[in-house]
Motif scaffolding. Structure first.
Motif, PDB file in Angstrom:
ATOM      1  N   ASP A 560       0.821  -1.217   0.000  1.00 24.75           N
ATOM      2  CA  ASP A 560       0.000   0.000   0.000  1.00 24.75           C
ATOM      3  C   ASP A 560       0.853   1.264   0.000  1.00 24.75           C
ATOM      4  O   ASP A 560       0.334   2.363   0.222  1.00 24.75           O
ATOM      5  CB  ASP A 560      -0.941   0.000   1.203  1.00 24.75           C
ATOM      6  N   THR A 561       2.155   1.137  -0.283  1.00 24.76           N
ATOM      7  CA  THR A 561       3.025   2.311  -0.312  1.00 24.76           C
ATOM      8  C   THR A 561       2.668   3.188  -1.509  1.00 24.76           C
ATOM      9  O   THR A 561       2.535   2.677  -2.638  1.00 24.76           O
ATOM     10  CB  THR A 561       4.500   1.886  -0.408  1.00 24.76           C
ATOM     11  N   PRO A 562       2.492   4.500  -1.314  1.00 26.81           N
ATOM     12  CA  PRO A 562       2.192   5.408  -2.437  1.00 26.81           C
ATOM     13  C   PRO A 562       3.242   5.297  -3.527  1.00 26.81           C
ATOM     14  O   PRO A 562       4.448   5.219  -3.256  1.00 26.81           O
ATOM     15  CB  PRO A 562       2.197   6.783  -1.777  1.00 26.81           C
ATOM     16  N   GLY A 563       2.789   5.298  -4.781  1.00 18.64           N
ATOM     17  CA  GLY A 563       3.685   5.225  -5.928  1.00 18.64           C
ATOM     18  C   GLY A 563       3.886   3.815  -6.463  1.00 18.64           C
ATOM     19  O   GLY A 563       4.426   3.644  -7.551  1.00 18.64           O
ATOM     20  N   MET A 564       3.461   2.813  -5.686  1.00 24.36           N
ATOM     21  CA  MET A 564       3.561   1.423  -6.154  1.00 24.36           C
ATOM     22  C   MET A 564       2.255   1.066  -6.847  1.00 24.36           C
ATOM     23  O   MET A 564       1.180   1.137  -6.253  1.00 24.36           O
ATOM     24  CB  MET A 564       3.837   0.479  -4.993  1.00 24.36           C
ATOM     25  N   LYS A 565       2.327   0.662  -8.106  1.00 25.32           N
ATOM     26  CA  LYS A 565       1.127   0.466  -8.907  1.00 25.32           C
ATOM     27  C   LYS A 565       1.152  -0.895  -9.595  1.00 25.32           C
ATOM     28  O   LYS A 565       2.121  -1.248 -10.273  1.00 25.32           O
ATOM     29  CB  LYS A 565       1.021   1.567  -9.965  1.00 25.32           C
ATOM     30  N   LEU A 566       0.060  -1.664  -9.385  1.00 24.47           N
ATOM     31  CA  LEU A 566      -0.108  -2.909 -10.131  1.00 24.47           C
ATOM     32  C   LEU A 566      -0.712  -2.559 -11.480  1.00 24.47           C
ATOM     33  O   LEU A 566      -1.872  -2.154 -11.574  1.00 24.47           O
ATOM     34  CB  LEU A 566      -1.029  -3.868  -9.380  1.00 24.47           C
ATOM     35  N   VAL A 567       0.051  -2.731 -12.538  1.00 24.57           N
ATOM     36  CA  VAL A 567      -0.373  -2.279 -13.861  1.00 24.57           C
ATOM     37  C   VAL A 567      -1.310  -3.285 -14.519  1.00 24.57           C
ATOM     38  O   VAL A 567      -2.394  -2.929 -14.986  1.00 24.57           O
ATOM     39  CB  VAL A 567       0.855  -2.026 -14.757  1.00 24.57           C
ATOM     40  N   ARG A 568      -0.920  -4.536 -14.544  1.00 24.27           N
ATOM     41  CA  ARG A 568      -1.743  -5.553 -15.234  1.00 24.27           C
ATOM     42  C   ARG A 568      -1.234  -6.941 -14.881  1.00 24.27           C
ATOM     43  O   ARG A 568      -0.041  -7.142 -14.622  1.00 24.27           O
ATOM     44  CB  ARG A 568      -1.666  -5.375 -16.758  1.00 24.27           C
ATOM     45  N   PRO A 569      -2.144  -7.926 -14.898  1.00 21.58           N
ATOM     46  CA  PRO A 569      -1.692  -9.323 -14.786  1.00 21.58           C
ATOM     47  C   PRO A 569      -1.254  -9.816 -16.158  1.00 21.58           C
ATOM     48  O   PRO A 569      -1.897  -9.523 -17.169  1.00 21.58           O
ATOM     49  CB  PRO A 569      -2.943 -10.058 -14.306  1.00 21.58           C
ATOM     50  N   LEU A 570      -0.167 -10.523 -16.210  1.00 18.73           N
ATOM     51  CA  LEU A 570       0.315 -11.089 -17.465  1.00 18.73           C
ATOM     52  C   LEU A 570      -0.253 -12.494 -17.630  1.00 18.73           C
ATOM     53  O   LEU A 570      -0.538 -13.186 -16.649  1.00 18.73           O
ATOM     54  CB  LEU A 570       1.837 -11.129 -17.466  1.00 18.73           C
ATOM     55  N   THR A 571      -0.422 -12.904 -18.868  1.00 17.87           N
ATOM     56  CA  THR A 571      -1.037 -14.209 -19.128  1.00 17.87           C
ATOM     57  C   THR A 571      -0.063 -15.125 -19.852  1.00 17.87           C
ATOM     58  O   THR A 571       0.828 -14.681 -20.572  1.00 17.87           O
ATOM     59  CB  THR A 571      -2.311 -14.056 -19.981  1.00 17.87           C
TER      60      THR A 571
END
Length: 713
Positions: A560-571
């Motif tokens: 939950d640290t600001p600036g850390m972003k989950l962009v997408r799951p890879l398949t």
């Protein structure tokens, strides 16, 4: 014909005219000729031929006999029951108790044409043909043990439960009554068997009692059993005694070879291993492949064979032995007893491959517990888990763990099957856990049930080995309790990450904090709502060092640290692997974390990675071996259930070749991994680096088609 039969031996001659007169009245048999089968150590067996028919006659040997032996009436009864049930035996035709006919009781059966393999090594056959013959033999044994005694009308044929104790007692008495001298090893073996009887000797099936390859008649051209012979020792009782007796040649000492059928099978290409034959047998019977107290049954088989050998020699002394080399059998009694004692103590193993690397006693006990737990709870839950992920395939709910898995985790923890991967917690060696990882690999969600799932296992190892007291309290302890999950961020999209020195995600010191900037992907487990922390490998911008391996660090980053972003799951092949928390692309934009989150210190990233990757590769590879075993099982089931061109699929040489190739590759991978685990246990990570380098390639091949690398490969 000539190589299987001889003229009737002098001590076994009888009045052929009286027999012809008797058979003429019973079967309208014409003029007959009689020849004796050269094989057989107990009841003499004869080929009876008329111009139109061929029969086989089994009789008691002449003279004084050991008590309870040579019961041809039991042979006739059981063969009649089995023939009526459709089991492959020669059709029994008549039973004669009138000793005036040929001097002893006898029975007559049909003559079945086919192949009998007197040499268990099967010379002249291709490896594929040898495999098919042994598989067919085990399949027919499993079929025998699956028959319903009530439907066979054989109630009262044997005494049921307590078979093992009766066998030890019976063969002790048989040996004692036939012994020509005192053999201490036989006395010791008898005592050991009686003191180590199986705790659960209650299973009752029809038991052949002398199930060997040379007691089977095979189809002239196919690997198909036409008839099972020699039912003299048949009874009802524990079927594992039959199976162990059949496996006995795999343990036979090379130095002891009275006849070809009593020779060692070690090193014969194409003959399945003990492990493979047990697996096939158990699969055909629908029972677990872990056979309890196998060493007892192995030792009992050799004790029984030693007793038989002593009996053959005793009949030689009495002058009524069937075997032409009966005098030599006295030489093998003591060696057989010594082999049995080695098997009893677990100091002798067959060519099963993985037995080169043995678990500790504690590891074996835990493995059995895991197998039992998997069979009782985990495997039955697979359908419900599959339904959950199918139902939520297009919703965010797929990232949540279904309740049934959470319930299983509670059961596993209560059973003490928790955090088995971590030696500091479980007390198991890496070799111990390697076998457990293979077992859990047979089910996609099983590792999580035991809190042994990647990447949490590797992250817990890192924190256990290198974490500070505060890091352990905050992150390791809840991970060990299974309250949270974690992910590992190493591989990057913009560089060739197979060379970990290329990593460019930066780590910049700013007073009491570190600032992280960069991109990661294939960060396994990041999609789980319970994933609370990531271990991130970064390149330290503040360090100016000459070595490429001293520029990287590992740091703990709360999700939950600001600036850390989950962009997408890879398949991979369209699958996002939600059951394992997916494999995400993660971006770090000025992510600021306390300096206390650094693990071990700046520039120590490769040192940490080496400590983490060793066990991690072992776990991955052994789970993949377990999954490969499951795939091969499914292939074999398919090959055994479908027919083309008049044969089962596995009887076609090309399919058998495919199966053999799969078996070879799985065994190679298992042995390589177990070798690495053994090296890690005995020599440490640094010394085991060579073995782990090869495992690196194995892990790349077996994990997400080489694209994902939660171990940073």
């Amino acid at each position: 014909m000539d190589e299987l039969t001889t003229p009737v031996r002098q001590q076994h001659k009888f009045d052929v005219g009286r027999l012809q007169e008797y058979l003429s009245a019973k079967l309208n048999a014409d003029t007959l000729t009689v020849r004796q089968y050269s094989a057989g150590q107990s009841n003499p067996t004869f080929l009876i031929q008329t111009p139109s028919q061929s029969y086989v006659l089994r009789k008691k040997p002449p003279g004084e006999l050991l008590p309870g032996a040579h019961k041809v009436d039991r042979e006739y009864r059981v063969q009649k029951a089995l023939f009526l049930a459709g089991f492959p035996v020669p059709q029994p035709l008549l039973h004669c108790t009138d000793v005036e006919v040929i001097g002893t009781e006898f029975y007559l059966m049909e003559h079945v044409k086919g192949r009998i393999f007197r040499d268990l090594r099967l010379p002249g056959m291709s490896p594929v043909e040898r495999t098919a013959v042994y598989v067919a033999a085990v399949e027919v044994l499993a079929k025998l043990h699956s028959l319903d005694l009530a439907l066979l009308n054989l109630e009262g044929y044997g005494r049921g439960p307590g078979y093992c104790k009766r066998q030890v007692s019976t063969w002790t008495k048989q040996y004692t009554s036939a012994a020509h001298r005192d053999i201490p090893a036989m006395n010791e073996l008898s005592d050991w068997l009686m003191k180590n009887l199986p705790a659960n000797d209650v299973e009752v099936t029809l038991v052949h009692g002398d199930f060997r390859l040379d007691n089977l008649i095979f189809h002239p051209r196919e690997a198909r059993v036409m008839a099972v012979l020699d039912w003299e020792l048949s009874t009802t009782g524990q079927p594992l005694a039959d199976m162990s007796y059949f496996l006995m040649p795999h343990y036979w000492p090379r130095s002891l070879s009275l006849t070809s059928k009593l020779g060692s099978l070690k090193g014969i290409e194409g003959i399945p291993t003990v492990g493979d034959l047990i697996f096939i047998y158990c699969r055909c019977r629908g029972i677990p492949s872990a056979l309890p107290q196998l060493n007892f049954y192995q030792a009992l088989s050799f004790f029984k064979m030693a007793g038989i050998a002593q009996g053959v020699y005793a009949r030689h002394l009495l002058g009524n032995a069937s075997a032409p080399n009966a005098a030599q059998f006295s030489q093998c009694v003591e060696p057989l007893a010594k082999v049995a004692l080695q098997l009893a103590q677990g100091s002798l193993t067959g060519p099963t491959g993985d037995r080169l690397f043995l678990q500790t006693a504690g590891g074996q006990a835990v493995l059995q517990q895991v197998k039992d737990f998997m069979r009782q709870y985990v495997l039955p839950a697979q359908e419900e888990v599959a339904e959950y992920y199918s139902k939520h395939a297009q919703s965010s709910q797929r990232w949540h763990t279904p309740q049934i898995i959470e319930d299983l985790k509670v059961k596993a923890r209560e059973a003490g099957l928790w955090n088995l991967f971590l030696p500091a917690v479980s007390g198991l060696s890496q070799l111990d856990y390697a076998y457990i990882a293979e077992e859990t690999g047979r089910c996609l969600f099983a590792p999580e049930v035991f809190n042994c799932q990647a990447p949490d296992t590797g992250n817990m190892e890192v924190l256990n080995m290198f974490g500070s007291d505060e890091q352990k309290r905050k992150w390791l302890e809840p991970l060990l309790r299974g309250e949270i999950h974690s992910c590992f961020c190493m591989t990057e999209p913009d560089v060739a990450s197979s060379d970990a020195t290329n990593m460019e995600c930066t780590l910049q010191r700013d007073e009491d904090n570190y600032v992280i900037n960069g991109k990661k992907w294939w960060s396994s487990g990041a999609g789980s709502p319970r994933c609370k922390v990531a271990i991130v490998m970064c390149r330290s911008r503040s360090q100016d060092v000459s070595s490429r391996h001293d520029r990287h660090s590992m740091i703990l980053v709360p999700m939950d640290t600001p600036g850390m972003k989950l962009v997408r799951p890879l398949t991979v092949f369209g699958q996002d692997d939600a059951i394992h928390g997916g494999h995400f692309e993660v971006h770090f934009e000025n992510v600021r974390v306390p300096a206390a989150n650094i693990i071990l210190g700046e520039g120590r990233g490769f040192e940490i990675a080496q400590g983490r990757l060793g066990p991690g590769r072992l776990h991955h590879c052994m789970r993949a071996v377990g999954l490969a075993e499951l795939a091969l099982e499914l292939l074999c089931q398919r090959a055994a259930s479908r027919s083309t061109f008049g044969k089962k699929l596995y009887q076609h040489e090309v399919v058998a070749h495919w199966i053999a190739e799969c078996r070879l590759m799985i065994e190679q991978t298992r042995l390589l991994t177990l070798h690495a685990a053994h090296a890690l246990d005995t020599a440490g990570s640094k010394a085991a680096r060579k073995q782990n380098t090869w495992l690196c390639f194995a892990a790349l091949d077996c994990h997400d088609q080489g694209g994902s690398s939660q171990d940073g490969l």
